[in-house]
Design a protein around this motif. Structure first.
Motif, short mmCIF file in Angstrom:
data_model
loop_
_atom_site.label_atom_id
_atom_site.label_comp_id
_atom_site.label_asym_id
_atom_site.label_seq_id
_atom_site.Cartn_x
_atom_site.Cartn_y
_atom_site.Cartn_z
N SER A 38 -2.26 6.79 -1.83
CA SER A 38 -2.14 6.02 -3.07
C SER A 38 -2.81 4.67 -2.88
CB SER A 38 -0.67 5.82 -3.45
OG SER A 38 -0.08 7.06 -3.73
N ARG A 50 -2.35 0.98 -10.60
CA ARG A 50 -2.41 2.08 -9.64
C ARG A 50 -3.72 2.83 -9.83
NH1 ARG A 50 1.20 5.26 -6.46
NH2 ARG A 50 2.59 3.47 -6.48
N ASN A 53 -3.21 8.11 -6.86
CA ASN A 53 -1.83 8.55 -6.84
C ASN A 53 -1.68 9.81 -6.00
OD1 ASN A 53 0.85 8.62 -7.51
ND2 ASN A 53 0.48 8.21 -9.69
N GLU A 54 -1.19 9.65 -4.80
CA GLU A 54 -0.83 10.80 -3.96
C GLU A 54 -1.96 11.82 -3.88
OE1 GLU A 54 2.53 11.51 -2.59
OE2 GLU A 54 2.68 9.35 -2.86
#
Lengths: 316, 275
Positions: A38, A50, A53-54
Protein backbone atom coordinates in the motif's frame (compact mmCIF):
# COMPACT_ATOMS: atom_id res chain seq x y z
CA UNK A 1 33.62 12.77 -8.41
CA UNK A 2 37.34 12.83 -9.11
CA UNK A 3 37.93 10.45 -6.24
CA UNK A 4 35.31 8.10 -7.60
CA UNK A 5 36.97 7.89 -10.99
CA UNK A 6 40.43 7.37 -9.50
CA UNK A 7 39.28 4.59 -7.26
CA UNK A 8 37.65 2.89 -10.21
CA UNK A 9 40.63 3.33 -12.51
CA UNK A 10 42.60 0.54 -10.80
CA UNK A 11 40.08 -2.28 -10.92
CA UNK A 12 38.86 -1.20 -14.36
CA UNK A 13 39.64 -4.57 -15.93
CA UNK A 14 37.82 -6.76 -13.41
CA UNK A 15 34.74 -4.54 -13.73
CA UNK A 16 34.74 -5.26 -17.43
CA UNK A 17 35.00 -9.00 -17.02
CA UNK A 18 32.19 -9.10 -14.50
CA UNK A 19 30.07 -7.19 -16.96
CA UNK A 20 30.93 -9.67 -19.69
CA UNK A 21 30.05 -12.49 -17.37
CA UNK A 22 26.66 -10.92 -16.78
CA UNK A 23 25.98 -10.59 -20.45
CA UNK A 24 26.72 -14.23 -21.13
CA UNK A 25 24.58 -15.30 -18.18
CA UNK A 26 21.43 -17.09 -19.29
CA UNK A 27 18.94 -15.25 -17.06
CA UNK A 28 20.02 -11.62 -16.62
CA UNK A 29 16.45 -10.51 -15.91
CA UNK A 30 15.53 -9.40 -12.42
CA UNK A 31 12.59 -10.96 -10.56
CA UNK A 32 10.32 -8.28 -9.13
CA UNK A 33 7.80 -9.01 -6.45
CA UNK A 34 5.26 -7.00 -4.42
CA UNK A 35 3.55 -8.38 -1.34
CA UNK A 36 0.31 -6.59 -0.42
CA UNK A 37 1.84 -3.18 -0.94
CA UNK A 38 0.00 0.00 0.00
CA UNK A 39 1.13 3.54 -0.63
CA UNK A 40 -0.23 6.71 0.96
CA UNK A 41 0.80 10.16 -0.22
CA UNK A 42 1.13 12.94 2.36
CA UNK A 43 0.30 10.57 5.17
CA UNK A 44 -0.64 12.26 8.43
CA UNK A 45 -1.84 15.48 6.80
CA UNK A 46 -5.38 16.46 5.84
CA UNK A 47 -4.24 15.89 2.24
CA UNK A 48 -3.45 12.19 2.69
CA UNK A 49 -4.44 10.12 -0.32
CA UNK A 50 -4.13 6.40 -0.86
CA UNK A 51 -2.44 5.64 -4.17
CA UNK A 52 -1.99 1.87 -3.84
CA UNK A 53 -4.09 -0.59 -1.91
CA UNK A 54 -2.83 -4.05 -0.97
CA UNK A 55 -1.29 -4.90 -4.32
CA UNK A 56 0.51 -8.21 -4.77
CA UNK A 57 2.36 -8.89 -7.97
CA UNK A 58 5.18 -11.00 -9.37
CA UNK A 59 7.18 -10.19 -12.47
CA UNK A 60 9.25 -13.19 -13.55
CA UNK A 61 12.80 -12.70 -14.88
CA UNK A 62 12.81 -11.81 -18.56
CA UNK A 63 9.06 -11.27 -18.64
CA UNK A 64 7.32 -8.41 -20.43
CA UNK A 65 4.50 -7.20 -18.21
CA UNK A 66 2.04 -4.52 -19.22
CA UNK A 67 0.16 -2.37 -16.72
CA UNK A 68 -3.05 -0.67 -17.78
CA UNK A 69 -5.77 1.26 -16.01
CA UNK A 70 -7.77 4.47 -16.02
CA UNK A 71 -6.08 7.82 -15.43
CA UNK A 72 -5.22 8.29 -11.77
CA UNK A 73 -5.57 4.59 -10.99
CA UNK A 74 -2.09 4.36 -9.47
CA UNK A 75 -0.18 2.92 -12.43
CA UNK A 76 2.73 5.33 -12.14
CA UNK A 77 2.88 4.98 -8.35
CA UNK A 78 2.95 1.22 -8.79
CA UNK A 79 5.92 1.52 -11.12
CA UNK A 80 7.86 3.77 -8.73
CA UNK A 81 7.23 1.42 -5.80
CA UNK A 82 8.05 -1.66 -7.86
CA UNK A 83 11.34 -0.01 -8.84
CA UNK A 84 12.15 0.55 -5.17
CA UNK A 85 12.25 4.32 -5.69
CA UNK A 86 9.22 5.04 -3.57
CA UNK A 87 8.89 3.41 -0.14
CA UNK A 88 5.64 1.57 0.44
CA UNK A 89 3.53 2.47 3.47
CA UNK A 90 3.00 -1.22 4.14
CA UNK A 91 3.86 -4.49 2.46
CA UNK A 92 7.15 -5.56 0.89
CA UNK A 93 8.87 -5.07 -2.45
CA UNK A 94 11.45 -7.71 -3.38
CA UNK A 95 14.09 -7.69 -6.12
CA UNK A 96 15.40 -11.22 -6.64
CA UNK A 97 14.13 -11.98 -3.14
CA UNK A 98 15.88 -9.01 -1.51
CA UNK A 99 13.69 -6.40 0.13
CA UNK A 100 14.04 -2.91 -1.34
CA UNK A 101 12.54 0.54 -0.78
CA UNK A 102 13.17 3.27 1.77
CA UNK A 103 16.56 2.66 3.36
CA UNK A 104 17.31 -0.31 1.08
CA UNK A 105 17.88 1.09 -2.38
CA UNK A 106 17.83 -1.36 -5.27
CA UNK A 107 21.20 -2.84 -6.22
CA UNK A 108 23.17 -0.24 -8.22
CA UNK A 109 22.61 -0.57 -11.94
CA UNK A 110 19.91 -3.19 -11.52
CA UNK A 111 16.93 -0.98 -12.33
CA UNK A 112 16.26 1.25 -15.30
CA UNK A 113 13.28 3.47 -14.57
CA UNK A 114 11.82 5.98 -17.00
CA UNK A 115 8.98 8.15 -15.73
CA UNK A 116 6.48 9.83 -18.02
CA UNK A 117 8.12 12.25 -20.43
CA UNK A 118 11.64 11.27 -19.37
CA UNK A 119 13.04 13.84 -21.82
CA UNK A 120 12.26 16.51 -19.22
CA UNK A 121 15.21 15.14 -17.25
CA UNK A 122 17.85 15.68 -19.93
CA UNK A 123 20.56 18.00 -18.67
CA UNK A 124 23.95 17.42 -20.29
CA UNK A 125 25.46 19.54 -23.06
CA UNK A 126 25.49 16.76 -25.65
CA UNK A 127 23.41 13.68 -26.35
CA UNK A 128 26.49 11.52 -25.87
CA UNK A 129 27.25 12.97 -22.44
CA UNK A 130 23.67 12.59 -21.29
CA UNK A 131 23.47 8.94 -22.26
CA UNK A 132 26.99 8.37 -20.93
CA UNK A 133 26.15 9.90 -17.57
CA UNK A 134 25.12 6.73 -15.78
CA UNK A 135 27.80 4.44 -17.25
CA UNK A 136 30.41 7.00 -16.21
CA UNK A 137 28.89 7.10 -12.74
CA UNK A 138 29.20 3.34 -12.67
CA UNK A 139 32.93 3.91 -13.07
CA UNK A 140 33.30 2.15 -16.41
CA UNK A 141 36.33 2.65 -18.65
CA UNK A 142 35.96 5.06 -21.59
CA UNK A 143 35.79 2.29 -24.18
CA UNK A 144 33.05 0.49 -22.30
CA UNK A 145 31.14 3.75 -21.83
CA UNK A 146 31.33 4.38 -25.56
CA UNK A 147 30.11 0.87 -26.33
CA UNK A 148 27.18 1.27 -23.90
CA UNK A 149 26.20 4.67 -25.29
CA UNK A 150 26.32 3.50 -28.89
CA UNK A 151 24.36 0.37 -28.07
CA UNK A 152 21.73 2.24 -26.07
CA UNK A 153 21.27 4.88 -28.75
CA UNK A 154 21.04 2.17 -31.40
CA UNK A 155 18.46 0.33 -29.31
CA UNK A 156 16.25 3.41 -29.46
CA UNK A 157 16.97 3.94 -33.16
CA UNK A 158 19.43 6.83 -32.98
CA UNK A 159 22.82 6.91 -34.68
CA UNK A 160 25.47 7.92 -32.16
CA UNK A 161 27.76 9.45 -34.80
CA UNK A 162 24.92 11.65 -36.07
CA UNK A 163 23.34 12.66 -32.77
CA UNK A 164 26.12 12.19 -30.22
CA UNK A 165 27.58 15.70 -30.46
CA UNK A 166 24.24 17.55 -30.61
CA UNK A 167 22.65 19.33 -27.70
CA UNK A 168 19.69 17.28 -26.45
CA UNK A 169 17.68 20.50 -26.28
CA UNK A 170 18.04 21.06 -30.03
CA UNK A 171 16.28 17.79 -30.89
CA UNK A 172 12.65 17.14 -31.66
CA UNK A 173 10.43 15.84 -28.87
CA UNK A 174 10.51 12.32 -30.30
CA UNK A 175 14.30 12.33 -30.55
CA UNK A 176 14.59 13.71 -27.02
CA UNK A 177 12.41 10.86 -25.80
CA UNK A 178 14.73 8.35 -27.46
CA UNK A 179 17.81 9.99 -25.94
CA UNK A 180 16.22 9.91 -22.49
CA UNK A 181 15.26 6.26 -22.84
CA UNK A 182 18.76 5.49 -24.13
CA UNK A 183 20.10 7.17 -20.99
CA UNK A 184 18.09 4.72 -18.91
CA UNK A 185 19.07 1.71 -21.03
CA UNK A 186 22.77 2.67 -20.84
CA UNK A 187 22.70 1.67 -17.17
CA UNK A 188 22.42 -1.85 -18.62
CA UNK A 189 19.72 -2.64 -16.07
CA UNK A 190 18.36 -6.08 -15.27
CA UNK A 191 14.82 -4.71 -15.22
CA UNK A 192 13.49 -1.87 -17.33
CA UNK A 193 10.44 -0.05 -16.00
CA UNK A 194 8.80 2.37 -18.39
CA UNK A 195 5.91 4.72 -17.71
CA UNK A 196 4.04 5.38 -20.96
CA UNK A 197 7.21 5.56 -23.04
CA UNK A 198 5.22 6.21 -26.21
CA UNK A 199 3.07 9.08 -24.93
CA UNK A 200 3.08 12.12 -27.25
CA UNK A 201 4.97 10.24 -29.97
CA UNK A 202 3.60 9.96 -33.49
CA UNK A 203 2.08 6.59 -34.50
CA UNK A 204 5.07 5.42 -36.52
CA UNK A 205 7.50 6.26 -33.74
CA UNK A 206 5.29 4.46 -31.20
CA UNK A 207 5.19 1.29 -33.23
CA UNK A 208 8.93 1.40 -33.79
CA UNK A 209 9.72 2.00 -30.13
CA UNK A 210 7.55 -0.90 -28.99
CA UNK A 211 9.17 -3.18 -31.57
CA UNK A 212 12.62 -2.11 -30.37
CA UNK A 213 11.71 -2.76 -26.75
CA UNK A 214 10.41 -6.23 -27.53
CA UNK A 215 13.55 -6.90 -29.56
CA UNK A 216 15.79 -5.74 -26.70
CA UNK A 217 13.90 -7.98 -24.27
CA UNK A 218 14.25 -11.00 -26.55
CA UNK A 219 17.96 -10.38 -27.18
CA UNK A 220 19.04 -9.68 -23.62
CA UNK A 221 16.37 -11.25 -21.44
CA UNK A 222 15.96 -8.05 -19.40
CA UNK A 223 12.75 -7.95 -17.37
CA UNK A 224 10.38 -5.28 -18.66
CA UNK A 225 7.39 -3.57 -17.14
CA UNK A 226 5.51 -0.99 -19.16
CA UNK A 227 2.65 1.23 -18.12
CA UNK A 228 0.48 2.09 -21.09
CA UNK A 229 -2.99 3.17 -22.05
CA UNK A 230 -3.06 2.14 -25.70
CA UNK A 231 -4.30 -1.45 -25.74
CA UNK A 232 -2.99 -2.14 -29.24
CA UNK A 233 0.43 -1.13 -28.02
CA UNK A 234 0.16 -3.31 -24.95
CA UNK A 235 -0.95 -6.14 -27.23
CA UNK A 236 2.26 -5.74 -29.22
CA UNK A 237 4.39 -5.44 -26.08
CA UNK A 238 3.08 -7.48 -23.19
CA UNK A 239 3.05 -11.18 -22.50
CA UNK A 240 1.05 -10.66 -19.38
CA UNK A 241 -1.20 -7.80 -18.33
CA UNK A 242 -2.30 -6.29 -15.03
CA UNK A 243 -5.18 -3.85 -14.79
CA UNK A 244 -5.08 -1.36 -11.94
CA UNK A 245 -8.15 0.54 -10.81
CA UNK A 246 -8.44 2.85 -7.83
CA UNK A 247 -5.08 1.66 -6.49
CA UNK A 248 -6.19 -1.98 -6.49
CA UNK A 249 -5.30 -4.84 -8.78
CA UNK A 250 -8.48 -5.29 -10.79
CA UNK A 251 -7.42 -8.03 -13.18
CA UNK A 252 -4.36 -10.02 -14.12
CA UNK A 253 -3.68 -12.61 -16.78
CA UNK A 254 -2.19 -13.48 -20.14
CA UNK A 255 -2.23 -10.38 -22.34
CA UNK A 256 -4.30 -12.14 -24.97
CA UNK A 257 -6.96 -13.27 -22.49
CA UNK A 258 -7.39 -9.81 -21.01
CA UNK A 259 -7.21 -7.88 -24.25
CA UNK A 260 -9.91 -10.00 -25.90
CA UNK A 261 -12.24 -9.68 -22.87
CA UNK A 262 -14.10 -6.66 -24.18
CA UNK A 263 -16.52 -6.53 -21.25
CA UNK A 264 -13.71 -6.57 -18.70
CA UNK A 265 -11.89 -3.75 -20.49
CA UNK A 266 -15.11 -1.80 -20.73
CA UNK A 267 -15.62 -2.07 -16.96
CA UNK A 268 -12.43 -0.07 -16.46
CA UNK A 269 -13.05 2.37 -19.29
CA UNK A 270 -10.38 0.84 -21.51
CA UNK A 271 -10.78 0.49 -25.27
CA UNK A 272 -10.06 -2.97 -26.66
CA UNK A 273 -7.34 -3.17 -29.33
CA UNK A 274 -8.54 -2.26 -32.82
CA UNK A 275 -7.77 -5.78 -34.01
CA UNK A 276 -10.12 -7.25 -31.38
CA UNK A 277 -12.86 -4.90 -32.50
CA UNK A 278 -12.14 -5.86 -36.10
CA UNK A 279 -12.38 -9.59 -35.44
CA UNK A 280 -15.66 -9.02 -33.60
CA UNK A 281 -17.08 -7.06 -36.50
CA UNK A 282 -15.95 -9.79 -38.89
CA UNK A 283 -17.71 -12.39 -36.74
CA UNK A 284 -20.94 -10.44 -36.98
CA UNK A 285 -20.54 -9.65 -40.69
CA UNK A 286 -19.69 -13.18 -41.79
CA UNK A 287 -21.85 -15.01 -39.29
CA UNK A 288 -18.88 -17.22 -38.49
CA UNK A 289 -17.19 -17.76 -35.16
CA UNK A 290 -13.98 -15.85 -35.69
CA UNK A 291 -11.50 -15.85 -32.78
CA UNK A 292 -10.44 -12.45 -31.49
CA UNK A 293 -6.90 -11.53 -32.50
CA UNK A 294 -4.65 -9.08 -30.64
CA UNK A 295 -1.68 -8.73 -32.98
CA UNK A 296 -1.72 -6.58 -36.09
CA UNK A 297 0.08 -9.24 -38.15
CA UNK A 298 -2.37 -11.83 -36.90
CA UNK A 299 -5.21 -9.60 -38.04
CA UNK A 300 -3.73 -9.33 -41.51
CA UNK A 301 -3.34 -13.13 -41.62
CA UNK A 302 -6.95 -13.53 -40.55
CA UNK A 303 -8.17 -11.21 -43.28
CA UNK A 304 -6.09 -13.00 -45.91
CA UNK A 305 -7.42 -16.39 -44.80
CA UNK A 306 -11.00 -15.17 -44.90
CA UNK A 307 -10.47 -13.74 -48.36
CA UNK A 308 -8.86 -16.97 -49.56
CA UNK A 309 -11.72 -19.23 -48.49
CA UNK A 310 -14.36 -16.81 -49.63
CA UNK A 311 -15.50 -15.75 -46.16
CA UNK A 312 -15.34 -12.14 -47.21
CA UNK A 313 -15.12 -10.61 -50.64
CA UNK A 314 -11.70 -9.52 -51.77
CA UNK A 315 -11.55 -5.87 -52.76
CA UNK A 316 -12.49 -5.29 -56.40
CA UNK B 1 8.73 13.51 3.26
CA UNK B 2 10.12 16.99 3.23
CA UNK B 3 8.84 17.52 -0.27
CA UNK B 4 5.36 16.43 0.73
CA UNK B 5 5.35 18.86 3.64
CA UNK B 6 6.18 21.65 1.27
CA UNK B 7 3.28 20.74 -0.97
CA UNK B 8 0.74 21.09 1.81
CA UNK B 9 2.53 24.30 2.78
CA UNK B 10 1.15 26.36 5.61
CA UNK B 11 -2.54 26.10 4.88
CA UNK B 12 -4.63 23.93 7.18
CA UNK B 13 -7.95 23.31 5.43
CA UNK B 14 -11.04 23.85 7.53
CA UNK B 15 -14.11 25.95 8.01
CA UNK B 16 -13.58 27.34 11.49
CA UNK B 17 -14.60 30.81 12.62
CA UNK B 18 -11.15 32.04 11.81
CA UNK B 19 -11.11 30.39 8.38
CA UNK B 20 -14.25 32.24 7.39
CA UNK B 21 -13.14 35.71 8.39
CA UNK B 22 -12.47 38.04 5.50
CA UNK B 23 -8.80 37.64 4.59
CA UNK B 24 -8.39 41.42 4.46
CA UNK B 25 -9.59 41.64 8.05
CA UNK B 26 -7.15 38.94 9.02
CA UNK B 27 -4.24 40.72 7.36
CA UNK B 28 -5.11 44.01 9.05
CA UNK B 29 -5.62 42.23 12.36
CA UNK B 30 -2.25 40.48 12.25
CA UNK B 31 -0.53 43.73 11.27
CA UNK B 32 -2.18 45.63 14.12
CA UNK B 33 -1.37 42.81 16.51
CA UNK B 34 2.29 42.92 15.48
CA UNK B 35 2.47 46.69 16.00
CA UNK B 36 0.92 46.48 19.47
CA UNK B 37 3.23 43.58 20.26
CA UNK B 38 6.13 45.97 19.90
CA UNK B 39 4.45 48.89 21.67
CA UNK B 40 3.60 46.92 24.79
CA UNK B 41 6.35 47.37 27.33
CA UNK B 42 5.21 45.27 30.28
CA UNK B 43 4.68 41.60 30.87
CA UNK B 44 1.03 42.12 31.73
CA UNK B 45 0.22 43.42 28.27
CA UNK B 46 2.18 40.63 26.67
CA UNK B 47 0.31 37.99 28.68
CA UNK B 48 -3.01 39.51 27.61
CA UNK B 49 -1.89 39.44 23.99
CA UNK B 50 -0.82 35.81 24.40
CA UNK B 51 -4.23 34.96 25.85
CA UNK B 52 -5.91 36.65 22.89
CA UNK B 53 -3.75 34.67 20.49
CA UNK B 54 -4.57 31.44 22.33
CA UNK B 55 -8.27 32.23 21.87
CA UNK B 56 -7.60 32.86 18.18
CA UNK B 57 -5.77 29.55 17.84
CA UNK B 58 -8.67 27.79 19.54
CA UNK B 59 -11.11 29.45 17.15
CA UNK B 60 -8.97 28.45 14.18
CA UNK B 61 -9.07 24.78 15.17
CA UNK B 62 -5.47 24.25 14.11
CA UNK B 63 -3.83 21.28 15.88
CA UNK B 64 -0.87 22.09 18.16
CA UNK B 65 1.45 19.95 16.04
CA UNK B 66 0.93 22.41 13.20
CA UNK B 67 1.69 25.37 15.45
CA UNK B 68 4.87 23.65 16.46
CA UNK B 69 5.71 23.24 12.78
CA UNK B 70 5.25 26.97 12.26
CA UNK B 71 7.40 27.79 15.27
CA UNK B 72 10.21 25.31 14.71
CA UNK B 73 12.15 27.24 12.04
CA UNK B 74 12.56 30.29 14.31
CA UNK B 75 13.29 28.45 17.56
CA UNK B 76 17.03 28.87 17.11
CA UNK B 77 16.63 32.59 16.58
CA UNK B 78 14.48 32.86 19.69
CA UNK B 79 16.98 30.85 21.73
CA UNK B 80 19.88 33.02 20.59
CA UNK B 81 17.93 36.20 21.39
CA UNK B 82 17.17 34.88 24.85
CA UNK B 83 20.79 33.93 25.59
CA UNK B 84 22.14 37.24 24.33
CA UNK B 85 19.79 39.12 26.63
CA UNK B 86 20.56 36.88 29.58
CA UNK B 87 24.31 37.30 29.33
CA UNK B 88 24.62 40.84 28.03
CA UNK B 89 22.21 42.72 30.29
CA UNK B 90 23.60 43.99 33.54
CA UNK B 91 21.76 44.44 36.81
CA UNK B 92 21.12 42.52 39.97
CA UNK B 93 23.01 39.23 40.08
CA UNK B 94 20.70 36.24 40.17
CA UNK B 95 23.05 33.26 39.77
CA UNK B 96 26.43 32.29 38.43
CA UNK B 97 27.13 29.83 35.63
CA UNK B 98 30.77 29.18 36.42
CA UNK B 99 32.50 32.50 35.92
CA UNK B 100 29.59 34.09 34.06
CA UNK B 101 27.10 36.06 36.13
CA UNK B 102 23.42 35.90 35.26
CA UNK B 103 21.39 39.01 36.07
CA UNK B 104 17.74 39.18 36.96
CA UNK B 105 17.11 41.89 34.38
CA UNK B 106 18.77 39.77 31.71
CA UNK B 107 16.52 36.78 32.34
CA UNK B 108 13.51 39.06 32.50
CA UNK B 109 14.36 40.84 29.32
CA UNK B 110 15.33 37.63 27.49
CA UNK B 111 12.05 35.98 28.40
CA UNK B 112 10.15 39.08 27.35
CA UNK B 113 11.79 39.23 23.94
CA UNK B 114 11.50 35.47 23.39
CA UNK B 115 7.79 35.58 24.18
CA UNK B 116 7.32 38.60 21.94
CA UNK B 117 9.04 36.84 19.02
CA UNK B 118 7.05 33.67 19.58
CA UNK B 119 3.77 35.57 19.58
CA UNK B 120 4.81 37.41 16.44
CA UNK B 121 5.56 34.19 14.56
CA UNK B 122 2.48 32.40 15.84
CA UNK B 123 0.14 35.26 14.97
CA UNK B 124 1.57 35.24 11.47
CA UNK B 125 1.13 31.47 11.26
CA UNK B 126 -2.53 31.71 12.21
CA UNK B 127 -3.06 33.88 9.17
CA UNK B 128 -1.31 31.47 6.80
CA UNK B 129 -2.81 28.40 8.48
CA UNK B 130 -6.37 29.61 7.96
CA UNK B 131 -6.08 31.43 4.62
CA UNK B 132 -5.36 29.71 1.31
CA UNK B 133 -2.35 31.41 -0.33
CA UNK B 134 -4.33 32.53 -3.34
CA UNK B 135 -6.91 34.23 -1.17
CA UNK B 136 -4.10 35.83 0.79
CA UNK B 137 -2.52 37.48 -2.24
CA UNK B 138 -5.98 38.38 -3.49
CA UNK B 139 -6.68 40.20 -0.24
CA UNK B 140 -3.27 41.87 -0.25
CA UNK B 141 -3.94 43.13 -3.75
CA UNK B 142 -7.33 44.43 -2.69
CA UNK B 143 -5.86 46.17 0.36
CA UNK B 144 -3.19 47.84 -1.73
CA UNK B 145 -5.53 48.80 -4.55
CA UNK B 146 -5.55 52.52 -3.61
CA UNK B 147 -1.92 52.51 -4.72
CA UNK B 148 -3.03 52.12 -8.35
CA UNK B 149 -3.85 55.83 -8.15
CA UNK B 150 -0.13 56.55 -8.02
CA UNK B 151 0.56 54.22 -10.96
CA UNK B 152 1.74 51.20 -8.96
CA UNK B 153 0.63 48.06 -10.85
CA UNK B 154 -0.95 46.49 -7.78
CA UNK B 155 -3.14 44.06 -9.66
CA UNK B 156 -0.23 42.79 -11.75
CA UNK B 157 1.93 42.41 -8.65
CA UNK B 158 -0.80 40.48 -6.87
CA UNK B 159 -1.29 38.27 -9.90
CA UNK B 160 2.45 37.62 -10.12
CA UNK B 161 2.44 36.61 -6.47
CA UNK B 162 -0.60 34.38 -6.95
CA UNK B 163 1.03 32.67 -9.91
CA UNK B 164 4.28 32.24 -8.01
CA UNK B 165 2.42 30.66 -5.09
CA UNK B 166 0.34 28.54 -7.42
CA UNK B 167 3.49 27.13 -9.02
CA UNK B 168 5.30 26.26 -5.80
CA UNK B 169 3.57 22.87 -5.44
CA UNK B 170 3.93 22.24 -9.16
CA UNK B 171 7.64 22.91 -9.06
CA UNK B 172 8.04 20.93 -5.85
CA UNK B 173 6.38 17.95 -7.47
CA UNK B 174 8.46 18.48 -10.59
CA UNK B 175 11.61 18.55 -8.47
CA UNK B 176 10.54 15.40 -6.67
CA UNK B 177 9.97 13.66 -9.98
CA UNK B 178 13.29 14.79 -11.43
CA UNK B 179 15.17 13.75 -8.30
CA UNK B 180 13.61 10.30 -8.46
CA UNK B 181 14.28 9.96 -12.17
CA UNK B 182 17.91 10.99 -11.81
CA UNK B 183 18.32 8.79 -8.77
CA UNK B 184 17.13 5.90 -10.90
CA UNK B 185 19.98 6.74 -13.24
CA UNK B 186 22.42 6.80 -10.36
CA UNK B 187 22.88 10.52 -10.82
CA UNK B 188 22.54 11.67 -7.23
CA UNK B 189 25.22 9.89 -5.24
CA UNK B 190 26.16 12.47 -2.60
CA UNK B 191 29.85 11.68 -2.58
CA UNK B 192 33.04 13.62 -3.18
CA UNK B 193 34.17 17.12 -2.30
CA UNK B 194 32.14 20.31 -2.40
CA UNK B 195 32.78 20.86 -6.12
CA UNK B 196 31.65 17.34 -6.97
CA UNK B 197 28.59 17.77 -4.81
CA UNK B 198 27.72 21.11 -6.39
CA UNK B 199 28.06 19.50 -9.79
CA UNK B 200 25.81 16.73 -8.50
CA UNK B 201 22.93 19.21 -8.30
CA UNK B 202 23.13 19.96 -12.01
CA UNK B 203 21.15 16.87 -13.06
CA UNK B 204 18.26 18.27 -11.01
CA UNK B 205 18.76 22.00 -11.56
CA UNK B 206 19.10 21.97 -15.34
CA UNK B 207 15.90 20.04 -16.05
CA UNK B 208 14.08 22.06 -13.39
CA UNK B 209 15.04 25.34 -15.05
CA UNK B 210 14.16 24.06 -18.49
CA UNK B 211 10.76 22.91 -17.24
CA UNK B 212 10.11 26.15 -15.36
CA UNK B 213 10.83 28.29 -18.38
CA UNK B 214 8.60 26.08 -20.47
CA UNK B 215 5.83 26.41 -17.88
CA UNK B 216 6.24 30.19 -17.87
CA UNK B 217 6.19 30.34 -21.64
CA UNK B 218 3.12 28.16 -21.93
CA UNK B 219 1.32 30.12 -19.24
CA UNK B 220 2.06 33.41 -20.99
CA UNK B 221 0.71 32.08 -24.27
CA UNK B 222 -2.32 30.59 -22.57
CA UNK B 223 -3.11 33.87 -20.80
CA UNK B 224 -2.76 35.88 -23.97
CA UNK B 225 -4.89 33.47 -25.94
CA UNK B 226 -7.56 33.94 -23.29
CA UNK B 227 -7.39 37.69 -23.78
CA UNK B 228 -5.61 38.65 -20.59
CA UNK B 229 -4.79 42.33 -20.91
CA UNK B 230 -3.73 43.51 -17.51
CA UNK B 231 -5.64 44.71 -14.51
CA UNK B 232 -7.55 47.74 -15.84
CA UNK B 233 -11.26 47.32 -15.73
CA UNK B 234 -11.12 43.79 -14.44
CA UNK B 235 -13.88 42.37 -12.33
CA UNK B 236 -13.54 39.53 -9.85
CA UNK B 237 -15.44 36.31 -9.36
CA UNK B 238 -14.92 35.94 -5.63
CA UNK B 239 -16.19 39.17 -4.18
CA UNK B 240 -14.95 39.91 -0.71
CA UNK B 241 -17.40 41.63 1.59
CA UNK B 242 -17.10 42.47 5.25
CA UNK B 243 -19.94 41.04 7.30
CA UNK B 244 -21.03 40.85 10.92
CA UNK B 245 -18.56 38.11 11.76
CA UNK B 246 -15.73 40.32 10.56
CA UNK B 247 -17.11 43.26 12.52
CA UNK B 248 -17.35 41.19 15.72
CA UNK B 249 -13.83 39.92 15.19
CA UNK B 250 -12.55 43.43 14.56
CA UNK B 251 -14.20 44.87 17.66
CA UNK B 252 -12.93 42.03 19.86
CA UNK B 253 -9.44 42.51 18.52
CA UNK B 254 -9.53 46.28 19.01
CA UNK B 255 -10.64 45.77 22.60
CA UNK B 256 -7.87 43.27 23.22
CA UNK B 257 -5.22 45.53 21.71
CA UNK B 258 -6.42 48.58 23.62
CA UNK B 259 -6.50 46.79 26.97
CA UNK B 260 -3.10 45.19 26.33
CA UNK B 261 -1.64 48.56 25.43
CA UNK B 262 -3.02 50.13 28.58
CA UNK B 263 -1.94 47.28 30.85
CA UNK B 264 1.46 46.99 29.25
CA UNK B 265 2.08 50.72 28.87
CA UNK B 266 5.48 52.14 29.64
CA UNK B 267 5.69 53.03 33.29
CA UNK B 268 8.69 55.18 34.25
CA UNK B 269 10.68 53.84 37.11
CA UNK B 270 9.16 50.41 36.96
CA UNK B 271 11.59 48.99 34.43
CA UNK B 272 14.67 51.09 33.93
CA UNK B 273 15.96 48.42 31.57
CA UNK B 274 13.48 49.62 28.93
CA UNK B 275 15.39 52.82 28.35
Amino acid sequence: MQAGIDSQAGPGAPAKTSLDARQTSTAPGLRLEMESVSLVYQAGTPFASRALNEISLVVEPGERLGIAGPVGSGKSSLLAVLAGMEAAASGRVLHDGREVGGKNPPAPGSIGLAFQSPESCLFEKTVYDDVAFSPRRQGLADGEVRRRVEEALAATGLDSSRFGHKSPFSLSAGEQRRVALAGVMAVDPRALLLDEPTAYLDPAARRELIARLVDLNRRTGVTMVMVGHDMQELAAFAERLVIIDGGRKAAEGAAKTILTDVDLLDTYGLDPPGTVVLSRLLSVATGRDIPAVTGEEEAVGLLLRLMADGGIMSPP
Amino acid sequence: MKVNNMISGQYYPGSSFFHRIDPRAKILAVSAYAVVLFLVAGFGGLVLLAAGLAAGIFLAGVPPSWLWRGLRPVLLLIAITFLFQVFLTGGEELARLGPIPVYREGVFRGAFLALRLMLLVLSGSILTFTTPPVLLTDALGRLMSPLTKIKIPVYELALTMTIALRFIPTLVMETDRIIKAQKARGALAAAGGPVARARGILPVLTPLFVTSFRHADELAVAMESRCWRGGRGRTVRRKLAFNRRDAAFGLALLALLAVSLWVGRFQPGELEIWR
